[in-house]
Design a protein around this motif. Structure first.
Motif, mmCIF file in Angstrom:
data_model
loop_
_atom_site.group_PDB
_atom_site.id
_atom_site.type_symbol
_atom_site.label_atom_id
_atom_site.label_comp_id
_atom_site.label_asym_id
_atom_site.label_seq_id
_atom_site.Cartn_x
_atom_site.Cartn_y
_atom_site.Cartn_z
ATOM 1 N N ASP A 180 105.513 67.637 0.894
ATOM 2 C CA ASP A 180 105.976 68.495 2.068
ATOM 3 C C ASP A 180 105.370 68.560 3.139
ATOM 4 O O ASP A 180 105.682 69.165 4.382
ATOM 5 C CB ASP A 180 106.527 70.035 1.619
ATOM 6 N N HIS A 181 103.883 68.228 3.083
ATOM 7 C CA HIS A 181 102.994 68.308 4.265
ATOM 8 C C HIS A 181 102.943 66.701 4.795
ATOM 9 O O HIS A 181 103.038 65.672 4.129
ATOM 10 C CB HIS A 181 101.617 68.568 3.638
ATOM 11 N N LEU A 182 102.476 66.638 6.036
ATOM 12 C CA LEU A 182 102.628 65.321 6.399
ATOM 13 C C LEU A 182 101.006 64.774 6.533
ATOM 14 O O LEU A 182 99.971 65.672 6.423
ATOM 15 C CB LEU A 182 102.850 65.330 7.960
ATOM 16 N N LEU A 183 100.690 63.414 6.419
ATOM 17 C CA LEU A 183 99.421 63.051 6.383
ATOM 18 C C LEU A 183 98.855 62.985 7.797
ATOM 19 O O LEU A 183 99.662 62.598 8.735
ATOM 20 C CB LEU A 183 99.561 61.503 6.075
ATOM 21 N N ILE A 184 97.791 63.615 8.168
ATOM 22 C CA ILE A 184 97.286 63.506 9.617
ATOM 23 C C ILE A 184 95.903 62.588 9.752
ATOM 24 O O ILE A 184 95.315 62.561 8.811
ATOM 25 C CB ILE A 184 96.643 64.946 9.817
ATOM 26 N N LYS A 185 96.224 61.499 10.419
ATOM 27 C CA LYS A 185 94.780 60.668 10.609
ATOM 28 C C LYS A 185 94.373 60.636 12.010
ATOM 29 O O LYS A 185 94.873 60.924 12.763
ATOM 30 C CB LYS A 185 95.481 59.372 10.340
ATOM 31 N N THR A 186 92.968 60.613 12.068
ATOM 32 C CA THR A 186 92.171 60.530 13.311
ATOM 33 C C THR A 186 91.101 59.560 12.978
ATOM 34 O O THR A 186 90.694 59.378 11.794
ATOM 35 C CB THR A 186 91.847 61.988 13.780
ATOM 36 N N VAL A 187 90.476 59.269 14.114
ATOM 37 C CA VAL A 187 89.134 58.235 14.240
ATOM 38 C C VAL A 187 88.285 59.386 14.805
ATOM 39 O O VAL A 187 88.180 59.726 15.748
ATOM 40 C CB VAL A 187 89.505 57.173 14.733
ATOM 41 N N ILE A 188 87.026 59.489 14.119
ATOM 42 C CA ILE A 188 85.745 59.973 14.682
ATOM 43 C C ILE A 188 84.592 58.892 14.579
ATOM 44 O O ILE A 188 84.590 57.974 13.946
ATOM 45 C CB ILE A 188 85.343 61.091 13.866
ATOM 46 N N THR A 189 83.611 59.193 15.447
ATOM 47 C CA THR A 189 82.570 58.147 15.696
ATOM 48 C C THR A 189 81.235 58.958 14.928
ATOM 49 O O THR A 189 81.001 59.996 15.130
ATOM 50 C CB THR A 189 82.007 58.505 17.114
ATOM 51 N N LEU A 190 81.220 58.263 13.898
ATOM 52 C CA LEU A 190 80.274 58.691 12.859
ATOM 53 C C LEU A 190 78.877 58.461 13.469
ATOM 54 O O LEU A 190 78.465 57.466 14.185
ATOM 55 C CB LEU A 190 80.134 57.666 11.758
ATOM 56 N N PRO A 191 78.002 59.277 13.302
ATOM 57 C CA PRO A 191 76.609 59.188 13.682
ATOM 58 C C PRO A 191 75.823 58.200 13.153
ATOM 59 O O PRO A 191 74.919 57.830 13.883
ATOM 60 C CB PRO A 191 75.893 60.696 13.127
ATOM 61 N N ASP A 192 76.159 57.670 11.977
ATOM 62 C CA ASP A 192 75.304 56.311 11.389
ATOM 63 C C ASP A 192 76.134 55.792 10.719
ATOM 64 O O ASP A 192 76.591 55.823 9.582
ATOM 65 C CB ASP A 192 74.368 56.825 10.463
ATOM 66 N N PRO A 193 76.973 54.730 11.289
ATOM 67 C CA PRO A 193 78.035 54.018 10.853
ATOM 68 C C PRO A 193 77.467 52.974 9.628
ATOM 69 O O PRO A 193 76.263 52.462 9.960
ATOM 70 C CB PRO A 193 78.354 53.114 12.153
ATOM 71 N N PRO A 194 77.794 52.680 8.672
ATOM 72 C CA PRO A 194 77.289 52.077 7.747
ATOM 73 C C PRO A 194 77.369 50.359 7.689
ATOM 74 O O PRO A 194 78.243 50.216 8.689
ATOM 75 C CB PRO A 194 78.240 52.452 6.582
ATOM 76 N N THR A 195 76.325 49.810 7.325
ATOM 77 C CA THR A 195 76.441 48.219 7.475
ATOM 78 C C THR A 195 77.301 47.680 6.291
ATOM 79 O O THR A 195 76.868 48.087 5.241
ATOM 80 C CB THR A 195 75.128 47.880 7.468
ATOM 81 N N ARG A 196 78.057 46.913 6.444
ATOM 82 C CA ARG A 196 78.984 46.263 5.497
ATOM 83 C C ARG A 196 78.509 44.796 5.431
ATOM 84 O O ARG A 196 78.471 44.352 6.258
ATOM 85 C CB ARG A 196 80.366 46.474 5.743
ATOM 86 N N LEU A 197 78.608 44.441 4.079
ATOM 87 C CA LEU A 197 78.149 43.166 3.663
ATOM 88 C C LEU A 197 79.161 42.104 4.086
ATOM 89 O O LEU A 197 80.396 42.369 4.054
ATOM 90 C CB LEU A 197 77.582 42.654 2.368
ATOM 91 N N LYS A 198 78.929 40.919 4.768
ATOM 92 C CA LYS A 198 79.668 39.907 5.123
ATOM 93 C C LYS A 198 79.641 38.736 4.863
ATOM 94 O O LYS A 198 78.659 38.291 4.377
ATOM 95 C CB LYS A 198 79.629 39.774 6.836
#
Length: 411
Positions: A180-198
């Motif tokens: 009965d509640h909606l999903l709320i989605k937002t984008v925030i700027t993380l202070p330390d974005p993680p490094t993902r393996l490519k």
């Protein structure tokens, strides 16, 4: 996984203490969770599902009676403090005081704080005194409330996202038709974005090949004379494959690209992928038309997709359990993956748990010492000796004879 979320904050999980089955099933591969169930009664409960690549630290905050909360810390410069709150609908006169104390502690840890959750306050109602006092407290701590739309199917704004010292995008709401509640989605700027393996992959853009260009290339290359041993099928096949490869390299050359891969579930089958595609089509159709019949079709297919997911998951684990019935290691590791909590080294050992552990063993040692001391200090009663029995006459090994018949006796 579809929206590439780093965090999913859940309130009213309704899970019990030491009940990890539902959270384990809801956590995708490559993610873990931090949970706090309601210890007494029914309902309530908070959980955070987050990407394993993020280093999350669980903060120990005093427990209050007016709401449930979980506080997290994401290291960075400055660190990000996240607090998830669930306030039950039952009014409590201590809510505003407890909230003010919590915000005081959070703001002292970092200038970047994210406050969110289900507050069960009608923020959209200007005549609500609790809503006015709540917004005044947020203003005192320089928090900005970002949700200005209904978040409940009854049209009220109950779920909030508040922040200070952060850059956030305007939140959006999505009806998943499972609550009965909606999903709320937002984008925030993380202070330390993680490094993902490519990883580097090689691919061809086959969709860019037009049939006319392929026909022209094949006609041009196949008109040349084949190998001299044209009567040998192997040579003809080799010539044909080389011609096709040269045309393919000409029209769709191999390209390289660095990508990141999300680990999918091992029980996710091609049939489930087709059902997911159908679900997306029905969802787009409903969003395009807005008709009730299309919404009903989307909901029915959503329930079918969910049931098929559960069946595939159950069949996968049942097969592992039955095939590993003679292998205790496989059996117990599978059961632990379903029922045991996830290994989250950043939040397992907290000062409260260490103190409780120390007190438990200290009390055990004190009890053993006291029992030994009381046993040694009490006088030990000596057992009474039994009454002396009359002496037993000694029996001679020789038979009794009259004196006249005794050996060597004078006659």
């Amino acid at each position: 996984m579809d929206n590439k979320l780093d965090f999913l904050f859940l309130t009213e999980t309704w899970h019990k203490p030491l009940d990890y089955f539902s959270l384990n099933q809801a956590t995708p591969t490559g993610y873990t969770y931090i949970d706090k169930p309601r210890l007494e009664g029914r309902g309530g409960g908070i959980a955070t599902i987050h990407n394993k690549d993020l280093k999350i630290i669980s903060l120990s905050m005093p427990t209050v009676s007016s709401f449930e909360h979980v506080a997290l810390k994401l290291p960075g410069s400055p660190p990000l403090i996240i607090a998830i709150i669930y306030r039950p609908p039952k009014p409590s006169p201590d809510f505003l005081t407890d909230l003010s104390d919590l915000l005081t502690q959070l703001c002292a840890l970092s200038p970047s704080v994210l406050l969110l959750g289900d507050f069960n306050i009608h923020i959209d109602n200007p005549s609500c005194s609790l809503a006015r006092e709540f917004l005044d407290i947020l203003q005192c701590f320089s928090f900005t409330q970002h949700c200005h739309f209904p978040t409940h199917n009854h049209g009220h704004t109950l779920d909030l996202i508040c922040s200070t010292g952060l850059e956030t995008s305007p939140p959006s709401c999505h009806d998943l038709h499972i609550s009965d509640h909606l999903l709320i989605k937002t984008v925030i700027t993380l202070p330390d974005p993680p490094t993902r393996l490519k990883r580097t992959i090689n691919f061809r853009n086959l969709k860019s090949i037009s049939p006319s260009a392929l026909t022209a290339a094949l006609s041009l290359n196949l008109t040349t004379s084949p190998p001299q041993a044209s009567d040998n099928p192997s040579d003809l096949v080799t010539y044909y494959n080389q011609t096709l490869s040269s045309c393919l390299n000409l029209l769709a050359p191999v390209k390289s690209k660095s990508v990141t891969f999300a680990r999918s579930a091992p029980w996710y089958t091609p049939a489930l992928h087709q059902l997911k595609q159908k679900k997306r089509q029905l969802e787009r159709l409903y969003r395009k038309t807005g008709l009730t019949i299309h919404l009903q079709l989307y909901r029915d297919h959503l329930h079918q997709y969910k049931a098929t997911l559960n069946s595939a998951r159950s069949a996968y684990y049942s097969n592992i359990i039955h095939s590993g019935s003679s292998n205790p290691r496989t059996l117990f590791s599978t059961i632990n993956s379903l029922l045991a909590p996830h290994d989250n080294s950043t939040s397992t050992f907290t000062p409260d748990k260490c103190q409780t552990f120390l007190q438990f063993f200290q009390s055990k040692i004190d009890n053993i010492y006291n029992s030994l001391q009381s046993a040694t200090s009490a006088p030990t009663p000596h057992p009474k000796s039994p009454p002396c029995a009359p002496p037993t006459p000694l029996l001679s090994p020789y038979p009794s004879f009259p004196p006249s018949l005794m050996p060597n006796s004078p006659s």
